[in-house]
Design a protein around this motif. Structure first.
Motif, PDB file in Angstrom:
ATOM      1  N   UNK A   1       0.828  -1.209   0.000  1.00 25.02           N
ATOM      2  CA  UNK A   1       0.000   0.000   0.000  1.00 25.02           C
ATOM      3  C   UNK A   1       0.864   1.261   0.000  1.00 25.02           C
ATOM      4  N   UNK A   2       1.946   1.255   0.745  1.00 22.62           N
ATOM      5  CA  UNK A   2       2.809   2.442   0.805  1.00 22.62           C
ATOM      6  C   UNK A   2       3.408   2.753  -0.566  1.00 22.62           C
ATOM      7  N   UNK A   3       3.847   1.722  -1.252  1.00 24.13           N
ATOM      8  CA  UNK A   3       4.411   1.919  -2.599  1.00 24.13           C
ATOM      9  C   UNK A   3       3.348   2.451  -3.558  1.00 24.13           C
ATOM     10  N   UNK A   4       2.140   1.877  -3.499  1.00 24.42           N
ATOM     11  CA  UNK A   4       1.049   2.330  -4.358  1.00 24.42           C
ATOM     12  C   UNK A   4       0.704   3.787  -4.082  1.00 24.42           C
ATOM     13  N   UNK A   5       0.682   4.160  -2.799  1.00 25.73           N
ATOM     14  CA  UNK A   5       0.378   5.550  -2.437  1.00 25.73           C
ATOM     15  C   UNK A   5       1.449   6.498  -2.979  1.00 25.73           C
ATOM     16  N   UNK A   6       2.702   6.085  -2.893  1.00 26.22           N
ATOM     17  CA  UNK A   6       3.803   6.901  -3.395  1.00 26.22           C
ATOM     18  C   UNK A   6       3.678   7.112  -4.908  1.00 26.22           C
ATOM     19  N   UNK A   7       3.384   6.039  -5.642  1.00 26.58           N
ATOM     20  CA  UNK A   7       3.242   6.137  -7.102  1.00 26.58           C
ATOM     21  C   UNK A   7       2.065   7.028  -7.477  1.00 26.58           C
ATOM     22  N   UNK A   8       0.962   6.865  -6.769  1.00 28.88           N
ATOM     23  CA  UNK A   8      -0.220   7.683  -7.053  1.00 28.88           C
ATOM     24  C   UNK A   8       0.036   9.161  -6.743  1.00 28.88           C
ATOM     25  N   UNK A   9       0.732   9.433  -5.653  1.00 27.02           N
ATOM     26  CA  UNK A   9       1.022  10.822  -5.316  1.00 27.02           C
ATOM     27  C   UNK A   9       1.966  11.445  -6.332  1.00 27.02           C
ATOM     28  N   UNK A  10       2.915  10.676  -6.853  1.00 25.83           N
ATOM     29  CA  UNK A  10       3.839  11.222  -7.858  1.00 25.83           C
ATOM     30  C   UNK A  10       3.107  11.518  -9.167  1.00 25.83           C
ATOM     31  N   UNK A  11       2.222  10.604  -9.547  1.00 22.93           N
ATOM     32  CA  UNK A  11       1.531  10.745 -10.844  1.00 22.93           C
ATOM     33  C   UNK A  11       0.324  11.671 -10.793  1.00 22.93           C
ATOM     34  N   UNK A  12      -0.315  11.759  -9.628  1.00 20.98           N
ATOM     35  CA  UNK A  12      -1.583  12.497  -9.538  1.00 20.98           C
ATOM     36  C   UNK A  12      -1.576  13.467  -8.351  1.00 20.98           C
ATOM     37  N   UNK A  13      -0.482  14.112  -8.105  1.00 17.51           N
ATOM     38  CA  UNK A  13      -0.377  15.008  -6.967  1.00 17.51           C
ATOM     39  C   UNK A  13      -1.389  16.143  -7.083  1.00 17.51           C
ATOM     40  N   UNK A  14      -2.060  16.426  -6.020  1.00 15.68           N
ATOM     41  CA  UNK A  14      -3.040  17.507  -5.844  1.00 15.68           C
ATOM     42  C   UNK A  14      -4.304  17.329  -6.670  1.00 15.68           C
ATOM     43  N   UNK A  15      -4.654  16.123  -6.986  1.00 14.98           N
ATOM     44  CA  UNK A  15      -5.916  15.916  -7.715  1.00 14.98           C
ATOM     45  C   UNK A  15      -7.019  15.558  -6.773  1.00 14.98           C
TER      46      UNK A  15
END
Length: 129
Positions: free
Chosen positions: A115-129
């Motif tokens: 989950x931590x890795x997935x959250x990191x990837x999502x935050x990098x790709x979709x930050x502030x959405x």
């Protein structure tokens, strides 16, 4: 004098339209006869039968299809066989079968539950959405 000219033009136009209609009708009838003759000689298969045969071949090549999906595919092929190619439902059913036969049923990927890795990837790709 105008009425006579008008009547003559109308007659001329009417005969041109009738000639064109007769020519088009004759061409249509000849094409239908040609299609019928080709089918009789097995030179041309019915388009619907060709499509169904293609889907059956694609289904036979599939590996790892679950039983429920296999039943759905067979049901949809039966439905496709009962529909007219000109109907909108035919194209819907055809698209569904194309989609189902293009899925990689036998290919599995390893599940990643980090989950931590997935959250990191999502935050990098979709930050502030």
């Amino acid at each position: 004098k105008k009425d006579l000219e008008h009547a003559r033009l109308q007659s001329q136009l009417k005969s041109q339209i009738e000639d064109k209609f007769a020519t088009e009708h004759r061409k249509y009838m000849l094409m239908q006869n040609l299609r019928h003759i080709k089918r009789e000689l097995n030179l041309e298969k019915d388009d619907k039968q060709t499509i169904i045969a293609g889907f059956r071949e694609a289904i036979d090549k599939l590996n790892g299809v679950p039983e429920e999906a296999s039943k759905a595919l067979e049901s949809e092929i039966g439905r496709l066989g009962n529909l007219e190619p000109q109907s909108p439902e035919f194209n819907i059913s055809r698209t569904y079968l194309e989609w189902m036969t293009s899925l990689p049923w036998a290919n599995m990927t390893e599940e990643c539950s980090d989950i931590d890795r997935a959250e990191k990837i999502l935050n990098e790709d979709h930050y502030s959405l």
